[in-house]
Design a protein around this motif. Structure first.
Motif, PDB file in Angstrom:
ATOM      1  N   ARG A 153       6.227   7.765   7.947  1.00 19.36           N
ATOM      2  CA  ARG A 153       5.529   9.104   7.441  1.00 19.36           C
ATOM      3  C   ARG A 153       6.668  10.200   7.091  1.00 19.36           C
ATOM      4  NH1 ARG A 153      -0.238   9.203   8.204  1.00 19.36           N
ATOM      5  NH2 ARG A 153      -0.844   7.207   8.335  1.00 19.36           N
ATOM      6  N   PRO A 154       6.661  10.678   5.724  1.00 23.27           N
ATOM      7  CA  PRO A 154       7.693  11.833   5.769  1.00 23.27           C
ATOM      8  C   PRO A 154       7.282  13.008   6.709  1.00 23.27           C
ATOM      9  CG  PRO A 154       6.834  10.929   3.429  1.00 23.27           C
ATOM     10  CD  PRO A 154       5.898  10.296   4.754  1.00 23.27           C
ATOM     11  N   THR A 155       6.043  13.256   7.093  1.00 27.12           N
ATOM     12  CA  THR A 155       5.617  14.066   8.167  1.00 27.12           C
ATOM     13  C   THR A 155       6.184  14.118   9.610  1.00 27.12           C
ATOM     14  OG1 THR A 155       3.707  13.246   8.541  1.00 27.12           O
ATOM     15  CG2 THR A 155       3.610  15.040   7.086  1.00 27.12           C
ATOM     16  N   LEU A 156       6.674  12.700   9.752  1.00 30.51           N
ATOM     17  CA  LEU A 156       7.169  12.367  11.201  1.00 30.51           C
ATOM     18  C   LEU A 156       8.582  12.138  11.009  1.00 30.51           C
ATOM     19  CD1 LEU A 156       4.255  10.021  12.250  1.00 30.51           C
ATOM     20  CD2 LEU A 156       4.926  12.222  13.038  1.00 30.51           C
ATOM     21  N   ASP A 157       9.578  12.519   9.852  1.00 26.65           N
ATOM     22  CA  ASP A 157      10.947  12.382   9.698  1.00 26.65           C
ATOM     23  C   ASP A 157      10.975  10.742   9.277  1.00 26.65           C
ATOM     24  OD1 ASP A 157      13.491  13.019   8.961  1.00 26.65           O
ATOM     25  OD2 ASP A 157      13.890  12.804  11.273  1.00 26.65           O
ATOM     26  N   LEU A 158      10.026  10.055   8.766  1.00 33.52           N
ATOM     27  CA  LEU A 158       9.936   8.812   8.206  1.00 33.52           C
ATOM     28  C   LEU A 158       9.979   7.948   9.576  1.00 33.52           C
ATOM     29  CD1 LEU A 158      12.385   8.593   5.262  1.00 33.52           C
ATOM     30  CD2 LEU A 158       9.880   8.755   5.350  1.00 33.52           C
ATOM     31  N   ARG A 159       9.451   8.222  10.607  1.00 36.34           N
ATOM     32  CA  ARG A 159       9.194   7.386  11.785  1.00 36.34           C
ATOM     33  C   ARG A 159       7.695   7.033  11.699  1.00 36.34           C
ATOM     34  NH1 ARG A 159       9.033  10.027  17.405  1.00 36.34           N
ATOM     35  NH2 ARG A 159       8.024  11.991  16.163  1.00 36.34           N
ATOM     36  N   THR A 160       7.285   6.228  12.323  1.00 32.38           N
ATOM     37  CA  THR A 160       5.855   5.429  12.126  1.00 32.38           C
ATOM     38  C   THR A 160       5.226   6.256  13.345  1.00 32.38           C
ATOM     39  OG1 THR A 160       6.076   3.636  13.446  1.00 32.38           O
ATOM     40  CG2 THR A 160       6.973   3.352  11.289  1.00 32.38           C
ATOM     41  N   PRO A 161       3.811   6.208  12.978  1.00 32.97           N
ATOM     42  CA  PRO A 161       2.888   6.656  14.010  1.00 32.97           C
ATOM     43  C   PRO A 161       2.947   5.929  15.331  1.00 32.97           C
ATOM     44  CG  PRO A 161       1.945   6.709  11.726  1.00 32.97           C
ATOM     45  CD  PRO A 161       3.050   6.236  11.653  1.00 32.97           C
ATOM     46  N   GLY A 165       0.686  -1.065   0.154  1.00 35.21           N
ATOM     47  CA  GLY A 165      -0.180  -0.131   0.106  1.00 35.21           C
ATOM     48  C   GLY A 165       0.816   1.063   0.124  1.00 35.21           C
ATOM     49  N   TRP A 166       2.272   1.325  -0.269  1.00 34.00           N
ATOM     50  CA  TRP A 166       2.859   2.341  -0.040  1.00 34.00           C
ATOM     51  C   TRP A 166       2.750   3.220  -1.449  1.00 34.00           C
ATOM     52  CZ3 TRP A 166       8.256   2.193   2.562  1.00 34.00           C
ATOM     53  CH2 TRP A 166       8.398   1.595   3.890  1.00 34.00           C
ATOM     54  N   SER A 167       2.630   4.642  -1.194  1.00 33.58           N
ATOM     55  CA  SER A 167       2.598   5.498  -2.539  1.00 33.58           C
ATOM     56  C   SER A 167       4.196   5.703  -3.348  1.00 33.58           C
ATOM     57  CB  SER A 167       2.144   6.606  -2.085  1.00 33.58           C
ATOM     58  OG  SER A 167       3.098   7.506  -1.307  1.00 33.58           O
ATOM     59  N   PRO A 168       4.081   5.907  -4.387  1.00 34.89           N
ATOM     60  CA  PRO A 168       5.424   6.128  -5.068  1.00 34.89           C
ATOM     61  C   PRO A 168       6.313   7.330  -4.393  1.00 34.89           C
ATOM     62  CG  PRO A 168       3.751   5.711  -6.819  1.00 34.89           C
ATOM     63  CD  PRO A 168       3.106   5.666  -5.392  1.00 34.89           C
ATOM     64  N   ASN A 213      -0.091   2.349  10.877  1.00 36.70           N
ATOM     65  CA  ASN A 213       0.536   2.769  11.872  1.00 36.70           C
ATOM     66  C   ASN A 213       1.888   2.718  11.929  1.00 36.70           C
ATOM     67  OD1 ASN A 213      -1.829   4.349  12.766  1.00 36.70           O
ATOM     68  ND2 ASN A 213      -2.281   2.625  14.171  1.00 36.70           N
ATOM     69  N   LYS A 214       2.311   1.433  11.404  1.00 36.46           N
ATOM     70  CA  LYS A 214       3.550   0.926  10.955  1.00 36.46           C
ATOM     71  C   LYS A 214       4.223   1.381  10.065  1.00 36.46           C
ATOM     72  CE  LYS A 214       2.661  -3.462  11.317  1.00 36.46           C
ATOM     73  NZ  LYS A 214       2.867  -5.004  11.518  1.00 36.46           N
ATOM     74  N   ARG A 215       3.551   2.310   8.920  1.00 38.54           N
ATOM     75  CA  ARG A 215       4.154   2.670   7.767  1.00 38.54           C
ATOM     76  C   ARG A 215       4.791   4.104   8.017  1.00 38.54           C
ATOM     77  NH1 ARG A 215       0.722   4.256   2.621  1.00 38.54           N
ATOM     78  NH2 ARG A 215      -0.204   2.120   2.992  1.00 38.54           N
ATOM     79  N   PHE A 265      -1.755   8.786  14.231  1.00 33.25           N
ATOM     80  CA  PHE A 265      -2.016   7.471  14.822  1.00 33.25           C
ATOM     81  C   PHE A 265      -3.420   7.247  14.359  1.00 33.25           C
ATOM     82  CE2 PHE A 265      -3.220   4.234  17.571  1.00 33.25           C
ATOM     83  CZ  PHE A 265      -2.461   3.153  17.700  1.00 33.25           C
ATOM     84  N   VAL A 266      -3.622   5.932  13.602  1.00 32.45           N
ATOM     85  CA  VAL A 266      -5.201   5.805  13.277  1.00 32.45           C
ATOM     86  C   VAL A 266      -5.947   4.943  14.217  1.00 32.45           C
ATOM     87  CG1 VAL A 266      -6.261   5.154  11.385  1.00 32.45           C
ATOM     88  CG2 VAL A 266      -4.603   6.286  11.131  1.00 32.45           C
ATOM     89  N   ILE A 267      -7.094   5.248  14.617  1.00 32.56           N
ATOM     90  CA  ILE A 267      -8.022   4.294  15.051  1.00 32.56           C
ATOM     91  C   ILE A 267      -9.260   3.947  14.135  1.00 32.56           C
ATOM     92  CG2 ILE A 267      -9.645   3.932  17.030  1.00 32.56           C
ATOM     93  CD1 ILE A 267      -7.689   5.391  18.851  1.00 32.56           C
ATOM     94  N   LEU A 268      -9.762   2.828  13.914  1.00 32.89           N
ATOM     95  CA  LEU A 268     -10.605   2.582  13.069  1.00 32.89           C
ATOM     96  C   LEU A 268     -12.061   2.315  13.966  1.00 32.89           C
ATOM     97  CD1 LEU A 268      -9.216   0.796   9.860  1.00 32.89           C
ATOM     98  CD2 LEU A 268      -9.675   3.233  10.152  1.00 32.89           C
ATOM     99  N   LEU A 269     -13.314   2.762  13.723  1.00 35.62           N
ATOM    100  CA  LEU A 269     -14.443   2.637  14.321  1.00 35.62           C
ATOM    101  C   LEU A 269     -15.233   1.437  13.443  1.00 35.62           C
ATOM    102  CD1 LEU A 269     -15.452   5.846  15.355  1.00 35.62           C
ATOM    103  CD2 LEU A 269     -13.978   4.506  16.690  1.00 35.62           C
ATOM    104  N   HIS A 270     -15.367   0.182  14.116  1.00 35.76           N
ATOM    105  CA  HIS A 270     -16.347  -0.891  13.614  1.00 35.76           C
ATOM    106  C   HIS A 270     -17.787  -0.582  13.443  1.00 35.76           C
ATOM    107  CE1 HIS A 270     -17.758  -5.538  13.074  1.00 35.76           C
ATOM    108  NE2 HIS A 270     -17.215  -4.795  12.061  1.00 35.76           N
ATOM    109  N   LEU A 271     -18.491  -0.313  12.302  1.00 33.78           N
ATOM    110  CA  LEU A 271     -19.918   0.095  12.389  1.00 33.78           C
ATOM    111  C   LEU A 271     -20.545  -1.031  11.549  1.00 33.78           C
ATOM    112  CD1 LEU A 271     -19.263   3.960  11.807  1.00 33.78           C
ATOM    113  CD2 LEU A 271     -19.976   2.812  14.002  1.00 33.78           C
ATOM    114  N   PRO A 272     -20.580  -2.234  11.881  1.00 33.88           N
ATOM    115  CA  PRO A 272     -21.150  -3.336  11.014  1.00 33.88           C
ATOM    116  C   PRO A 272     -22.735  -3.185  10.550  1.00 33.88           C
ATOM    117  CG  PRO A 272     -20.966  -3.860  13.440  1.00 33.88           C
ATOM    118  CD  PRO A 272     -20.527  -2.709  13.346  1.00 33.88           C
ATOM    119  N   GLY A 273     -23.534  -2.638  11.548  1.00 31.42           N
ATOM    120  CA  GLY A 273     -24.888  -2.386  11.177  1.00 31.42           C
ATOM    121  C   GLY A 273     -25.258  -1.155  10.517  1.00 31.42           C
TER     122      GLY A 273
END
Length: 410
Positions: free
Chosen positions: A388-396, A163-166, A384-386, A281-289
């Motif tokens: 990020r250039p905005t973090l000086d290539l650290r991960t969230p 999933g990494w972008s060019p 969150n393990k990818r 850092f990302v959190i996803l909300l599960h909304l199954p219904g």
């Protein structure tokens, strides 16, 4: 440098070597040992030597460089000559400022700054002959096409499959190979080269099906439509984005979040997204219904209650009716909720960018209710393990872990 070895001696050696003399001959003519000469090149050179050429190796052959006194036609945007670079080297060695050097040569300071930055060795030294030869090599055409290297192509394919972008791939390669040596240049590639290999030139060794791994799944960008103001009256008494503290805008203090929904086909399914502004850092909300106001508030309270209080300072959301129960969120999490201005998704920039990245897994036109809570946890962990250039290539994940380990820093 030993006191008996002058700057002029080094310049003479570099001038001979860059003019095509083998390193052994250039060392002898300059009056230094081969070991000393080799050390100079390794410490200050910006190109690799071909050791099979000449006695003890030398630079690869090329067209003759412009010589002093050569009065051939000069282009309007006159490139720096060997004489210019000799002056720059001498003045830099004397500690003269770049602005003053530009004034003396009649060139803008940006030209001098770019020249010194581009052609200095790893130790920061600048030598005229080396810089002139390096500039000449960069102008040579045709350039070697980097995407024939199976190792480089293999790395790009692996990252794009994840999933990494060019653009991210190019940034990581630059960080892994920072020096301006020939080997480092061949290990780096620009995002434009990757796009061209996929779409325009259709050449190189990249798999042609990699185009399907781009997050947009298309060859050109489409203009984004505006966001409507549906449910505007629900938030007349709510905090607006103009009321947020200044610490939110400058990302100086962690714990401020942005959120939205990613919608599936026909807007019948959705996934909630939360992004922490300082760490991404990302959190996803599960909304199954359903993804109505009650369901969204319940999922948000459940997930964000797991965070410590110092990482739960505020939330910024769009004006969709899915957060009509914002008062319940504020009361349960003891956290204010701010709402963007109508038709202004750009005010949640971190969240908008993250949602674009998440479309790699949560594709448009699909039924998002098929993703289980475990699926969403895996997707969030992967993002969150990818780096990020905005973090000086650290991960969230690394950035958030640092805050959890040291609450005082937050």
């Amino acid at each position: 440098m030993p006191k008996w070895i002058s700057f002029e001696t080094q310049e003479e050696f570099f001038e001979l070597l860059c003019a095509g003399a083998p390193i052994a001959h250039a060392a002898a003519w300059s009056g230094v040992s081969i070991e000393t000469a080799t050390k100079w090149w390794r410490e200050r050179g910006v190109m690799g030597l071909q050791m099979a050429v000449g006695a003890r190796g030398g630079l690869p052959g090329s067209a003759p460089l412009r010589r002093p006194g050569d009065d051939r036609e000069v282009r309007r945007r006159r490139p720096l000559t060997s004489e210019d670079r000799a002056v720059i080297a001498a003045l830099v060695h004397q500690g003269v400022s770049l602005r003053e050097i530009g004034r003396l040569l009649g060139r803008d300071v940006s030209v001098i700054s770019r020249e010194v930055a581009r052609n200095s060795g790893p130790d920061g030294s600048y030598h005229g002959p080396v810089a002139h030869r390096a500039a000449h090599e960069r102008r040579r055409r045709p350039k070697a096409f980097k995407l024939h290297d199976p190792r480089l192509c293999g790395s790009i394919e692996t990252w794009m499959d994840d999933g990494w972008s060019p653009g991210l791939i190019a940034a990581v390669l630059r960080k892994q190979h920072p020096h301006d040596t020939a080997a480092a240049k061949m290990a780096r590639v620009s995002h434009e080269t990757i796009y061209r290999a996929l779409y325009v030139q259709t050449r190189g060794s990249l798999r042609q099906d990699l185009a399907a791994q781009l997050s947009t799944k298309r060859r050109s960008r489409k203009p984004h439509g505006s966001v409507d103001g549906r449910g505007r009256s629900l938030y007349r008494e709510a905090f607006t984005i103009s009321q947020r503290p200044a610490e939110v805008a400058d990302r100086a203090v962690p714990g401020h979040w942005e959120g939205d929904l990613i919608l599936g086909v026909g807007n019948r399914s959705a996934v909630g997204t939360l992004v922490e502004r300082s760490t991404r850092f990302v959190i996803l909300l599960h909304l199954p219904g359903r993804h109505d106001a009650e369901s969204v508030a319940e999922a948000m309270i459940r997930e964000m209650s797991r965070l410590p209080e110092h990482l739960r300072r505020s939330l910024t959301w769009d004006r969709g009716s899915e957060l009509a129960n914002y008062r319940d969120v504020e009361a349960a999490l003891e956290m204010p909720v701010y709402f963007c201005d109508p038709h202004s998704p750009w005010q949640r920039g971190s969240n908008e960018n993250t949602n674009r990245l998440l479309r790699f897994w949560l594709e448009k036109g699909t039924d998002l209710s098929t993703h289980t809570a475990e699926d969403l946890a895996r997707i969030a962990a992967t993002l969150n393990k990818r780096p990020r250039p905005t973090l000086d290539l650290r991960t969230p994940a690394q950035a958030l872990a640092a805050l959890l380990a040291d609450p005082a820093a937050a």
